[in-house]
Motif scaffolding. Sequence first.
Motif, PDB file in Angstrom:
ATOM      1  N   VAL A  47      46.503  37.162  48.514  1.00 36.49           N
ATOM      2  CA  VAL A  47      45.078  36.873  48.287  1.00 36.49           C
ATOM      3  C   VAL A  47      44.433  36.437  49.606  1.00 36.49           C
ATOM      4  O   VAL A  47      43.306  36.832  49.935  1.00 36.49           O
ATOM      5  CB  VAL A  47      44.892  35.772  47.203  1.00 36.49           C
ATOM      6  CG1 VAL A  47      43.420  35.542  46.935  1.00 36.49           C
ATOM      7  CG2 VAL A  47      45.632  36.155  45.931  1.00 36.49           C
ATOM      8  N   THR A  89      50.511  33.267  46.479  1.00 37.78           N
ATOM      9  CA  THR A  89      49.124  33.717  46.666  1.00 37.78           C
ATOM     10  C   THR A  89      48.876  34.310  48.061  1.00 37.78           C
ATOM     11  O   THR A  89      47.735  34.631  48.400  1.00 37.78           O
ATOM     12  CB  THR A  89      48.127  32.560  46.418  1.00 37.78           C
ATOM     13  OG1 THR A  89      48.462  31.493  47.313  1.00 37.78           O
ATOM     14  CG2 THR A  89      48.182  32.048  45.001  1.00 37.78           C
ATOM     15  N   THR A 129      42.059  37.293  40.742  1.00 35.89           N
ATOM     16  CA  THR A 129      43.385  37.933  40.894  1.00 35.89           C
ATOM     17  C   THR A 129      44.243  37.576  39.689  1.00 35.89           C
ATOM     18  O   THR A 129      44.285  36.413  39.271  1.00 35.89           O
ATOM     19  CB  THR A 129      44.083  37.423  42.172  1.00 35.89           C
ATOM     20  OG1 THR A 129      43.179  37.549  43.266  1.00 35.89           O
ATOM     21  CG2 THR A 129      45.345  38.216  42.468  1.00 35.89           C
ATOM     22  N   GLU A 137      49.556  40.688  38.883  1.00 34.02           N
ATOM     23  CA  GLU A 137      49.425  41.499  40.106  1.00 34.02           C
ATOM     24  C   GLU A 137      50.267  40.893  41.228  1.00 34.02           C
ATOM     25  O   GLU A 137      50.910  41.597  41.996  1.00 34.02           O
ATOM     26  CB  GLU A 137      47.956  41.541  40.552  1.00 34.02           C
ATOM     27  CG  GLU A 137      47.094  42.437  39.686  1.00 34.02           C
ATOM     28  CD  GLU A 137      45.627  42.405  40.095  1.00 34.02           C
ATOM     29  OE1 GLU A 137      45.028  43.483  40.245  1.00 34.02           O
ATOM     30  OE2 GLU A 137      45.044  41.300  40.246  1.00 34.02           O
ATOM     31  N   LEU A 173      40.974  44.261  44.487  1.00 30.93           N
ATOM     32  CA  LEU A 173      40.152  43.039  44.397  1.00 30.93           C
ATOM     33  C   LEU A 173      38.717  43.326  44.844  1.00 30.93           C
ATOM     34  O   LEU A 173      37.759  42.835  44.230  1.00 30.93           O
ATOM     35  CB  LEU A 173      40.762  41.912  45.242  1.00 30.93           C
ATOM     36  CG  LEU A 173      42.129  41.402  44.785  1.00 30.93           C
ATOM     37  CD1 LEU A 173      42.615  40.256  45.679  1.00 30.93           C
ATOM     38  CD2 LEU A 173      42.104  40.944  43.321  1.00 30.93           C
ATOM     39  N   LEU A 213      46.312  46.078  46.911  1.00 30.58           N
ATOM     40  CA  LEU A 213      45.802  44.962  46.103  1.00 30.58           C
ATOM     41  C   LEU A 213      44.405  44.550  46.614  1.00 30.58           C
ATOM     42  O   LEU A 213      43.497  44.283  45.817  1.00 30.58           O
ATOM     43  CB  LEU A 213      46.766  43.762  46.159  1.00 30.58           C
ATOM     44  CG  LEU A 213      46.244  42.505  45.455  1.00 30.58           C
ATOM     45  CD1 LEU A 213      46.200  42.709  43.934  1.00 30.58           C
ATOM     46  CD2 LEU A 213      47.105  41.282  45.781  1.00 30.58           C
TER      47      LEU A 213
END
Length: 324
Positions: A128, A125, A97, A101, A158, A154
């Motif tokens: 994520v 984060t 990542t 972003e 990923l 996102l």
Amino acid sequence: MSRILSAVQPTNNLHIGNYLGAIKQWVELQEGNETLFFIVDLHALTVYQKPETLSQNILDVARMYLALGLNPNKSIMFVQSHVKEHAELAWILGTITKMGELERMTQFKDKSAQHANNINAGMFTYPVLMAADILLYDTEKVPVGEDQKQHVELTRDLAERFNKLYGKVFTVPEPLISKSGARIMGLDDPAKKMSKSAASAYNYISLLDDVQTVKKKIKKAVTDSGTEVMGGASRPALNNLLTIYSLFSGKSVSALEKEFAGKGYGNFKDGLADTLNAFLEEFQEKFHAIKESEVRDILADGAARAVARAALKMAQIKETIGLL
Ligand code: TYM
């Protein structure tokens, strides 16, 4: 048949925006799909939570899921931290990542402004970990409100990046956003979304608000200038109230506009408060009848079923990237 997954943070009580934007869809999606719905307690930690309040909120959200119609025989219901693979995969995804972003995420910008004295790495984060939640189960569709769309996008990026680097391991998920109700606005400010963390309780209707509180909040809700119960481009407050009324009553917006033509805001608001209260009273009765021991059993069973899947996927991921 699709694999469907979604979650809510156990911070404060849920409000009608969480229900209309997300959970209402989940209940419908349980039929004919494979569904996983969980409670993201690790995400909640990005804002300080009192330990005893957090534990209670986790159990309460699970009871809300059940009282709103999630069926543990149809859906896997569990708590995020009971499946350690979520945090493990989040680390791995963090390595692909880009900082830029995460800096672009609207929720991060909002939350860091709101909690300026605790802008922690977890808050940064956060998306994520959300991507890990989704990708761990080969999820195809993620039913969420409008505000989570950016995070699902996102997640897609990923997944595609990882698959390009290492070979096809992840399913690329799609957000599932309902046409109506995906962005319920604050009652005190129709320019901002309804939010659990709003400064004023007049911003939202909590699913646990009592009859009098709902009446008071609806009475105080901001309206647009004029007297006619009519939506339209320049009437954000009325549009919001009409959307809420329509979704809880099952009547269309135009039917409501006809019903209240010439009757003014007072009548309209009384009708809306009664409709909300009828729903909330039935919900709260179910909510209070669910025993804590029952909830704990359901969550333990859900965690066991989720772990079985997550462990298999994690083994595949580790092998693919060369971990021994
Ligand atoms: P959270 O806990 O903020 O919100 C839960 C769900 O409610 C929706 N929602 C709204 N919908 C309409 N109008 C509103 N005013 C409104 N406010 C909230 C949210 O869009 C969401 O669907 N990051 C997520 C939780 C999460 C997650 C996941 C979701 C973590 N991992 C994996 C899906 C898949 C969040 O903070 O939601």
